[in-house]
Design a protein around this motif. Structure first.
Motif, PDB file in Angstrom:
ATOM      1  N   GLN A 148     -23.087  22.763  14.188  1.00 55.86           N
ATOM      2  CA  GLN A 148     -23.654  23.371  15.393  1.00 55.86           C
ATOM      3  C   GLN A 148     -24.222  22.244  16.248  1.00 55.86           C
ATOM      4  OE1 GLN A 148     -23.427  26.552  16.428  1.00 55.86           O
ATOM      5  NE2 GLN A 148     -24.409  25.930  18.338  1.00 55.86           N
ATOM      6  N   LEU A 149     -23.365  21.668  17.077  1.00 58.32           N
ATOM      7  CA  LEU A 149     -23.720  20.488  17.856  1.00 58.32           C
ATOM      8  C   LEU A 149     -24.576  20.829  19.070  1.00 58.32           C
ATOM      9  CD1 LEU A 149     -20.200  18.772  17.775  1.00 58.32           C
ATOM     10  CD2 LEU A 149     -22.117  18.407  16.214  1.00 58.32           C
ATOM     11  N   VAL A 150     -24.399  22.002  19.634  1.00 56.25           N
ATOM     12  CA  VAL A 150     -25.169  22.423  20.798  1.00 56.25           C
ATOM     13  C   VAL A 150     -26.441  23.117  20.329  1.00 56.25           C
ATOM     14  CG1 VAL A 150     -25.199  23.858  22.866  1.00 56.25           C
ATOM     15  CG2 VAL A 150     -23.096  22.691  22.189  1.00 56.25           C
ATOM     16  N   GLY A 151     -27.564  22.535  20.640  1.00 54.27           N
ATOM     17  CA  GLY A 151     -28.836  23.135  20.254  1.00 54.27           C
ATOM     18  C   GLY A 151     -29.335  22.735  18.888  1.00 54.27           C
ATOM     19  N   GLY A 152     -28.465  22.082  18.090  1.00 50.67           N
ATOM     20  CA  GLY A 152     -28.889  21.624  16.781  1.00 50.67           C
ATOM     21  C   GLY A 152     -28.638  22.651  15.694  1.00 50.67           C
ATOM     22  N   PRO A 153     -28.841  22.257  14.422  1.00 45.51           N
ATOM     23  CA  PRO A 153     -28.552  23.128  13.283  1.00 45.51           C
ATOM     24  C   PRO A 153     -29.285  24.460  13.294  1.00 45.51           C
ATOM     25  CG  PRO A 153     -28.851  20.868  12.557  1.00 45.51           C
ATOM     26  CD  PRO A 153     -29.241  20.911  14.008  1.00 45.51           C
ATOM     27  N   GLY A 154     -30.434  24.514  13.919  1.00 48.37           N
ATOM     28  CA  GLY A 154     -31.186  25.760  13.912  1.00 48.37           C
ATOM     29  C   GLY A 154     -30.819  26.718  15.024  1.00 48.37           C
ATOM     30  N   ALA A 155     -29.928  26.322  15.903  1.00 48.66           N
ATOM     31  CA  ALA A 155     -29.566  27.172  17.044  1.00 48.66           C
ATOM     32  C   ALA A 155     -28.679  28.333  16.608  1.00 48.66           C
ATOM     33  CB  ALA A 155     -28.851  26.341  18.108  1.00 48.66           C
ATOM     34  N   GLU A 156     -28.649  29.373  17.439  1.00 47.10           N
ATOM     35  CA  GLU A 156     -27.809  30.538  17.175  1.00 47.10           C
ATOM     36  C   GLU A 156     -26.336  30.114  17.212  1.00 47.10           C
ATOM     37  OE1 GLU A 156     -26.376  33.854  16.138  1.00 47.10           O
ATOM     38  OE2 GLU A 156     -28.543  33.861  16.464  1.00 47.10           O
ATOM     39  N   SER A 157     -25.583  30.456  16.142  1.00 47.15           N
ATOM     40  CA  SER A 157     -24.186  30.015  16.055  1.00 47.15           C
ATOM     41  C   SER A 157     -23.187  31.147  16.222  1.00 47.15           C
ATOM     42  CB  SER A 157     -23.936  29.321  14.707  1.00 47.15           C
ATOM     43  OG  SER A 157     -24.126  30.233  13.631  1.00 47.15           O
ATOM     44  N   ALA A 158     -23.645  32.376  16.385  1.00 43.09           N
ATOM     45  CA  ALA A 158     -22.713  33.487  16.597  1.00 43.09           C
ATOM     46  C   ALA A 158     -21.855  33.204  17.829  1.00 43.09           C
ATOM     47  CB  ALA A 158     -23.473  34.792  16.774  1.00 43.09           C
ATOM     48  N   THR A 160     -20.654  34.871  20.128  1.00 48.72           N
ATOM     49  CA  THR A 160     -20.988  35.587  21.364  1.00 48.72           C
ATOM     50  C   THR A 160     -22.365  35.219  21.904  1.00 48.72           C
ATOM     51  OG1 THR A 160     -21.730  37.449  19.992  1.00 48.72           O
ATOM     52  CG2 THR A 160     -19.495  37.552  20.878  1.00 48.72           C
ATOM     53  N   SER A 161     -23.075  34.311  21.232  1.00 49.01           N
ATOM     54  CA  SER A 161     -24.359  33.832  21.743  1.00 49.01           C
ATOM     55  C   SER A 161     -24.117  32.679  22.716  1.00 49.01           C
ATOM     56  CB  SER A 161     -25.256  33.372  20.598  1.00 49.01           C
ATOM     57  OG  SER A 161     -24.710  32.219  19.975  1.00 49.01           O
ATOM     58  N   ALA A 162     -25.130  32.326  23.507  1.00 47.62           N
ATOM     59  CA  ALA A 162     -24.970  31.253  24.496  1.00 47.62           C
ATOM     60  C   ALA A 162     -24.689  29.916  23.830  1.00 47.62           C
ATOM     61  CB  ALA A 162     -26.230  31.164  25.365  1.00 47.62           C
ATOM     62  N   THR A 163     -25.498  29.544  22.830  1.00 49.43           N
ATOM     63  CA  THR A 163     -25.292  28.258  22.160  1.00 49.43           C
ATOM     64  C   THR A 163     -24.034  28.277  21.303  1.00 49.43           C
ATOM     65  OG1 THR A 163     -26.795  28.993  20.402  1.00 49.43           O
ATOM     66  CG2 THR A 163     -27.720  27.604  22.146  1.00 49.43           C
ATOM     67  N   GLY A 164     -23.715  29.431  20.721  1.00 52.14           N
ATOM     68  CA  GLY A 164     -22.498  29.535  19.921  1.00 52.14           C
ATOM     69  C   GLY A 164     -21.248  29.376  20.764  1.00 52.14           C
ATOM     70  N   ALA A 165     -21.231  30.005  21.944  1.00 46.76           N
ATOM     71  CA  ALA A 165     -20.073  29.900  22.830  1.00 46.76           C
ATOM     72  C   ALA A 165     -19.888  28.470  23.331  1.00 46.76           C
ATOM     73  CB  ALA A 165     -20.239  30.858  24.011  1.00 46.76           C
ATOM     74  N   GLN A 166     -20.986  27.802  23.672  1.00 39.02           N
ATOM     75  CA  GLN A 166     -20.887  26.423  24.145  1.00 39.02           C
ATOM     76  C   GLN A 166     -20.440  25.486  23.029  1.00 39.02           C
ATOM     77  OE1 GLN A 166     -24.677  25.534  25.905  1.00 39.02           O
ATOM     78  NE2 GLN A 166     -24.300  26.773  27.726  1.00 39.02           N
ATOM     79  N   ASN A 167     -20.954  25.722  21.831  1.00 38.27           N
ATOM     80  CA  ASN A 167     -20.530  24.886  20.701  1.00 38.27           C
ATOM     81  C   ASN A 167     -19.056  25.111  20.387  1.00 38.27           C
ATOM     82  OD1 ASN A 167     -21.795  22.976  18.692  1.00 38.27           O
ATOM     83  ND2 ASN A 167     -20.733  24.362  17.291  1.00 38.27           N
ATOM     84  N   ALA A 168     -18.588  26.339  20.577  1.00 38.37           N
ATOM     85  CA  ALA A 168     -17.167  26.636  20.364  1.00 38.37           C
ATOM     86  C   ALA A 168     -16.301  25.811  21.304  1.00 38.37           C
ATOM     87  CB  ALA A 168     -16.911  28.127  20.588  1.00 38.37           C
TER      88      ALA A 168
END
Length: 530
Positions: A148-158, A160-168
């Motif tokens: 999970q590069l965007v927001g770090g390991p503790g960020a939301e990774s789903a 459909t979440s904002a950080t998850g979509a950007q990390n995708a």
């Protein structure tokens, strides 16, 4: 004017030694390297379908709409796509040429119609590459939070979440760099990697099914319920949930894209097209049932939001679950590679006919690697752009998946409809394959199979492009997102019209397949619409 197609194709009875001559009869020289055997041909189709990639990517979406009963969309879509695959298998035996859908449509309905079919297919394949690449987000953060590069390991990774979509998007772009490099290096490396990846994927599916059934929480009869379905009329929810199955079971025709690189393609390709779909259909059905019976809960919302990755890690533990998720990550990478390869061959096939912008570059094959480098880079770059523009769009998974599949289904219709017309006008040419055996044929069942295939495809195109806010607009109020499928399809056709008109004016007439390729070769007759 209609130029009748020959009733027979000269067979290449000595097998592999006559492949170049067989291709020359269509007006093409052997530029691509023939390095693809029967298993690699099967792997091309199977890895495009890639049940591990696509089921893991969209299981949660399908379940969130239809609940446990969404399973029945799988056999429904499988039956419909099998009808399409059988039609494609007949064409693959008769026209073993790269750019299969473009070539088949052009030879059945004329090159103007075939051009639009190929154009829609190229756009759909580019979007499919992007959608396959972002599937890493559904897997890698569950293997290790450091992905999970965007927001770090503790960020939301789903996803459909904002950080998850950007990390995708980030993970997808990194994967595209790798797959583009492999495609540029050569088809032999691509075939080796794809074959190895498919072997791992098949073993992974078997292991997953056994492991999940061993940890069953409930019986298979759960598929007869609507447990976990979204609120609303169930038929509407069930149709929306069919997006998952529709997204999975496409790309079996990619074996046809590699026809000019396959040994004995008239004999091999038709069977690998059907085999890739059948194996995927059986394996995917077992995987869906296994996930439903092993899920810790069907009602707490976790299965809908986190999908099968949640089932694996919760049932098999961190070590066992993550090891199997590594197999899924490999399948995702190989799927992206296969889709990009297929798309590059479509671009190459159109470009060598001077039917695509920048044809000189895109239609060139490297004499050293035997691959269309420009076409491979274009498809990779196009997929990267599709990802980049979705940086702030949390619906990137569902919107791109729906768009790309709607485009592919439209392109498939560009083949099955003129094929049906051809059947009523006299049928396909006969002949023998490289080993002297009759070409794959549906015989007297051809018209029935073809009619049902077209009817199924029309229904699915309408279903996939339907402006559902829950699929296309997670912002709950942006009208152009909700109608993005219809707008995108319309824009693609309008842009295609101007590109094709400019191309015809530049070359002073319609495309003549194969006419520019081999000096002295007689291009295969093309039937123009009456």
């Amino acid at each position: 004017m209609t130029v009748p197609a020959p009733r027979t194709h000269p067979g290449a009875g000595d097998g592999r030694g006559s492949e170049t001559g067989d291709l020359g009869r269509f007006g093409y020289g052997q530029q691509l390297h023939r390095s693809v055997g029967p298993f690699a041909s099967f792997a091309a189709g199977f890895s495009f379908v890639s049940i591990l990639t696509t089921v893991f990517q969209l299981f949660g979406l399908g379940f969130s709409f239809g609940g446990a009963g969404f399973f029945w969309t799988w056999p429904t879509v499988f039956a419909g796509q099998l009808l399409v695959a059988l039609c494609f298998a007949e064409l693959a035996a008769r026209y073993p040429i790269s750019g299969a859908v473009f070539q088949w449509s052009s030879r059945l309905a004329g090159t103007d119609f075939g051009w639009f079919t190929g154009w829609v297919m190229v756009v759909g394949q580019v979007l499919t590459v992007a959608t396959a690449a972002i599937a890493l987000q559904a897997v890698l953060p569950s293997v290790w939070s450091g992905f999970q590069l965007v927001g770090g390991p503790g960020a939301e990774s789903a996803p459909t979440s904002a950080t998850g979509a950007q990390n995708a998007v980030v993970l997808g772009l990194l994967l595209l760099v790798v797959t583009t490099a492999i495609n540029v290096i050569g088809v032999r490396l691509m075939a080796v990697i794809t074959s190895a990846g498919v072997a791992i994927e098949i073993v992974g599916v078997i292991a997953l099914v056994i492991a999940l059934f061993a940890h069953a929480e409930r019986g298979p009869a759960v598929v007869a319920t609507t447990t976990g379905a979204a609120d609303g009329p169930y038929l509407s929810m069930w149709l929306a949930s069919s997006l998952m199955a529709a997204y999975v079971m496409v790309g079996f025709d990619s074996a046809g894209e590699l026809s000019e690189e396959t040994h004995a393609p008239r004999a091999t390709t038709p069977r690998t097209i059907v085999r890739a779909l059948v194996v995927s259909g059986v394996g995917g059905a077992l995987l869906l049932i296994a996930g439903l019976v092993a899920a810790p809960s069907l009602t707490d919302g976790t299965l809908a939001s986190q999908g099968l990755a949640y089932v694996l890690t919760s049932r098999l533990g961190d070590v066992g679950g993550r090891l199997l998720l590594v197999c899924v990550a490999i399948a995702v990478a190989v799927c992206t590679l296969a889709v990009q390869t297929s798309g590059s061959r479509m671009v190459y096939s159109m470009a060598r006919e001077r039917a695509f912008p920048f044809a000189t570059v895109l239609g060139r094959v490297s004499p050293r690697t035997g691959t269309p480098i420009g076409a491979s880079v274009l498809v990779g770059a196009g997929a990267a752009i599709a990802l980049a523009v979705n940086w702030h769009q949390s619906a990137v998974f569902t919107a791109l998946a729906s768009l790309c599949i709607a485009m592919l289904y439209l392109a498939y219709l560009g083949v099955t409809v003129p094929l049906l017309v051809r059947r009523f006008r006299g049928g396909l040419p006969d002949g023998v394959d490289e080993f002297g055996r009759p070409l794959f044929s549906l015989g007297r069942f051809g018209i029935v199979v073809n009619v049902l295939a077209v009817a199924y495809q029309v229904v699915m195109v309408v279903n996939l492009a339907w402006p559902r806010a829950a699929v296309y607009d997670l912002t709950d109020g942006t009208w152009w997102l909700q109608y993005s499928a219809l707008l995108f399809i319309a824009t693609t056709l309008v842009v295609g019209f101007f590109v094709h008109r400019r191309n015809r004016a530049r070359h002073q007439g319609p495309i003549v397949l194969g006419a520019r390729q081999v000096a002295g070769a007689r291009p295969h007759p093309v039937e123009e619409p009456a």
